[in-house]
Design a protein around this motif. Structure first.
Motif, PDB file in Angstrom:
ATOM      1  N   PRO A 164       0.843  -1.201   0.000  1.00 21.86           N
ATOM      2  CA  PRO A 164       0.000   0.000   0.000  1.00 21.86           C
ATOM      3  C   PRO A 164       0.876   1.249   0.000  1.00 21.86           C
ATOM      4  N   VAL A 165       0.354   2.333  -0.553  1.00 23.35           N
ATOM      5  CA  VAL A 165       1.136   3.568  -0.593  1.00 23.35           C
ATOM      6  C   VAL A 165       1.054   4.277   0.750  1.00 23.35           C
ATOM      7  N   PRO A 166       2.054   5.102   1.073  1.00 22.86           N
ATOM      8  CA  PRO A 166       2.009   5.869   2.324  1.00 22.86           C
ATOM      9  C   PRO A 166       0.977   6.990   2.244  1.00 22.86           C
ATOM     10  N   ALA A 167       0.862   7.736   3.346  1.00 24.03           N
ATOM     11  CA  ALA A 167      -0.167   8.772   3.438  1.00 24.03           C
ATOM     12  C   ALA A 167       0.156   9.994   2.591  1.00 24.03           C
ATOM     13  N   ALA A 168       1.434  10.310   2.409  1.00 27.43           N
ATOM     14  CA  ALA A 168       1.812  11.524   1.683  1.00 27.43           C
ATOM     15  C   ALA A 168       3.292  11.474   1.361  1.00 27.43           C
ATOM     16  N   LEU A 169       3.697  12.334   0.397  1.00 27.12           N
ATOM     17  CA  LEU A 169       5.089  12.481   0.009  1.00 27.12           C
ATOM     18  C   LEU A 169       5.479  13.950   0.108  1.00 27.12           C
ATOM     19  N   LEU A 170       6.627  14.217   0.714  1.00 29.16           N
ATOM     20  CA  LEU A 170       7.185  15.562   0.816  1.00 29.16           C
ATOM     21  C   LEU A 170       8.580  15.537   0.212  1.00 29.16           C
ATOM     22  N   ALA A 171       8.829  16.365  -0.790  1.00 28.91           N
ATOM     23  CA  ALA A 171      10.124  16.364  -1.468  1.00 28.91           C
ATOM     24  C   ALA A 171      10.677  17.775  -1.556  1.00 28.91           C
ATOM     25  N   PHE A 172      11.864  17.975  -0.990  1.00 28.60           N
ATOM     26  CA  PHE A 172      12.574  19.243  -1.089  1.00 28.60           C
ATOM     27  C   PHE A 172      13.530  19.167  -2.286  1.00 28.60           C
ATOM     28  N   SER A 173      13.327  19.998  -3.292  1.00 26.56           N
ATOM     29  CA  SER A 173      14.206  20.071  -4.470  1.00 26.56           C
ATOM     30  C   SER A 173      14.536  18.682  -5.016  1.00 26.56           C
ATOM     31  N   PRO A 174      13.538  17.882  -5.344  1.00 22.81           N
ATOM     32  CA  PRO A 174      13.811  16.489  -5.700  1.00 22.81           C
ATOM     33  C   PRO A 174      14.487  16.323  -7.050  1.00 22.81           C
ATOM     34  N   ALA A 175      15.308  15.267  -7.137  1.00 21.83           N
ATOM     35  CA  ALA A 175      15.922  14.848  -8.401  1.00 21.83           C
ATOM     36  C   ALA A 175      15.009  13.800  -9.025  1.00 21.83           C
ATOM     37  N   LEU A 176      14.328  14.177 -10.105  1.00 18.52           N
ATOM     38  CA  LEU A 176      13.274  13.332 -10.672  1.00 18.52           C
ATOM     39  C   LEU A 176      13.454  13.084 -12.163  1.00 18.52           C
ATOM     40  N   ASP A 177      14.645  13.396 -12.696  1.00 17.73           N
ATOM     41  CA  ASP A 177      14.852  13.194 -14.131  1.00 17.73           C
ATOM     42  C   ASP A 177      16.328  13.014 -14.432  1.00 17.73           C
ATOM     43  N   HIS A 178      16.763  11.764 -14.538  1.00 16.88           N
ATOM     44  CA  HIS A 178      18.166  11.506 -14.845  1.00 16.88           C
ATOM     45  C   HIS A 178      18.491  11.661 -16.325  1.00 16.88           C
ATOM     46  N   THR A 179      17.498  11.994 -17.153  1.00 13.60           N
ATOM     47  CA  THR A 179      17.833  12.364 -18.526  1.00 13.60           C
ATOM     48  C   THR A 179      18.377  13.792 -18.574  1.00 13.60           C
ATOM     49  N   ARG A 180      18.174  14.561 -17.510  1.00 17.24           N
ATOM     50  CA  ARG A 180      18.629  15.949 -17.416  1.00 17.24           C
ATOM     51  C   ARG A 180      18.145  16.778 -18.606  1.00 17.24           C
ATOM     52  N   SER A 181      16.892  16.581 -18.984  1.00 17.15           N
ATOM     53  CA  SER A 181      16.364  17.216 -20.183  1.00 17.15           C
ATOM     54  C   SER A 181      15.512  18.449 -19.911  1.00 17.15           C
ATOM     55  N   GLY A 182      15.338  18.829 -18.655  1.00 19.48           N
ATOM     56  CA  GLY A 182      14.545  20.009 -18.351  1.00 19.48           C
ATOM     57  C   GLY A 182      15.213  21.286 -18.825  1.00 19.48           C
TER      58      GLY A 182
END
Length: 300
Positions: A164-182
């Motif tokens: 089951p998933v947790p109640a919530a997610l909190l992310a400070f400046s997350p790294a979410l794209d290793h393609t570095r395409s932003g």
């Protein structure tokens, strides 16, 4: 935010461990630990060495009051640096503001342990809490930078493993794209006082270990199926190379009908909430983060 605060912090961060050329991972780790040790940890918390999911961890508890729930915390450090201690200022400030205990996991680091070792350790830690009888609705994931990315990828891997998933997610400046395409990888080059594109390329390669980044667990902002995800809060500054990791994740969550709050603060650097006492916006952001967490945890 005063210009003096911003200038002083930027000067400190520009001397960080990833801006000194091709130094060894060991030297980068030592430099990162020294940098993060300079930020004060609140005194009204108790820190205890422990273990979870067969990994070392630190249990952080409030001294005077305790509310239901657990913050499972993932530290930052480009997946190759850091420890629970380097993220202690953030972890402890969340604990003192929420009254909720935190367990900060010492997940395995690259290059000795490349992708997906950190994700596997995060899932094992979460599974350990569930096996001990914790209600998933009483657990939230939180993390900064690489650890912010782990809040999402550990949730993905846990869900896909049938947990089951947790109640919530909190992310400070997350790294979410290793393609570095932003786009921000280009537009914020030279603006970001902590990261450079070259430094991120190097540490990214250490974590990838030859894996293709075009996959959900390495570029969730581009490829993740977020259906069934819990509410998430993403906090990020406009001076970050990783800015678009958060903006694109928020857009993806919105498109897939996942509750998401994108909290963008102007002219602040990477993981700015860590710098309480040095930056006014840091404490304000932590207050908002604490409110978000407590809204999604059991009362009492």
């Amino acid at each position: 935010m005063s210009s003096a605060q911003r200038a002083a912090l930027a000067a400190t961060l520009r001397n960080g461990p990833q801006d000194e050329g091709e130094q060894s991972v060991e030297r980068m780790r030592a430099g990162f630990a020294l940098l993060m040790a300079g930020f004060p940890v609140p005194e009204d918390v108790r820190r205890t060495a422990t273990s979870i999911g067969a990994r070392p961890a630190v249990l952080v508890e409030p001294l005077e009051r305790s509310h239901a729930g657990t913050i499972l915390y993932f530290h930052g450090g480009s997946f190759s640096l850091g420890s629970p201690e380097t993220a202690m200022a953030l972890t402890a400030n969340l604990v003192r503001r929420t009254g909720v205990r935190a367990i900060s996991v010492e997940y395995r680091l690259a290059p000795e342990h490349p992708f997906p070792a950190a994700i596997d350790d995060g899932v094992a830690a979460y599974r350990s809490l569930l096996d001990d009888g914790a209600d998933p609705g009483s657990i939230v994931f939180a993390g900064d930078s690489a650890g912010g990315g782990l809040t999402v990828t550990v949730c993905l891997a846990a869900r896909d493993a049938g947990l089951p998933v947790p109640a919530a997610l909190l992310a400070f400046s997350p790294a979410l794209d290793h393609t570095r395409s932003g786009d921000s990888m280009r537009t914020k080059e030279g603006v970001d006082p902590f990261f450079t594109r070259e430094g991120m390329r190097r540490t990214g390669e250490l974590y990838l270990g030859g894996a293709d980044p075009e996959q959900p667990l390495l570029a969730p902002a581009l490829h993740a199926d977020l259906r069934g995800f819990p509410p998430m809060l993403l906090q990020v500054g406009t001076d970050e190379l990783l800015l678009d990791d958060s903006t694109r994740m928020a857009a993806r969550a919105r498109a897939q009908e996942v509750d998401v709050i994108l909290d963008v603060v102007a002219r602040v650097p990477h993981v700015f909430p860590a710098y309480t006492g040095a930056l006014d916006e840091a404490g304000q952001a932590l207050d908002r983060a604490a409110l978000f967490l407590t809204q999604h945890l059991p009362a009492g």
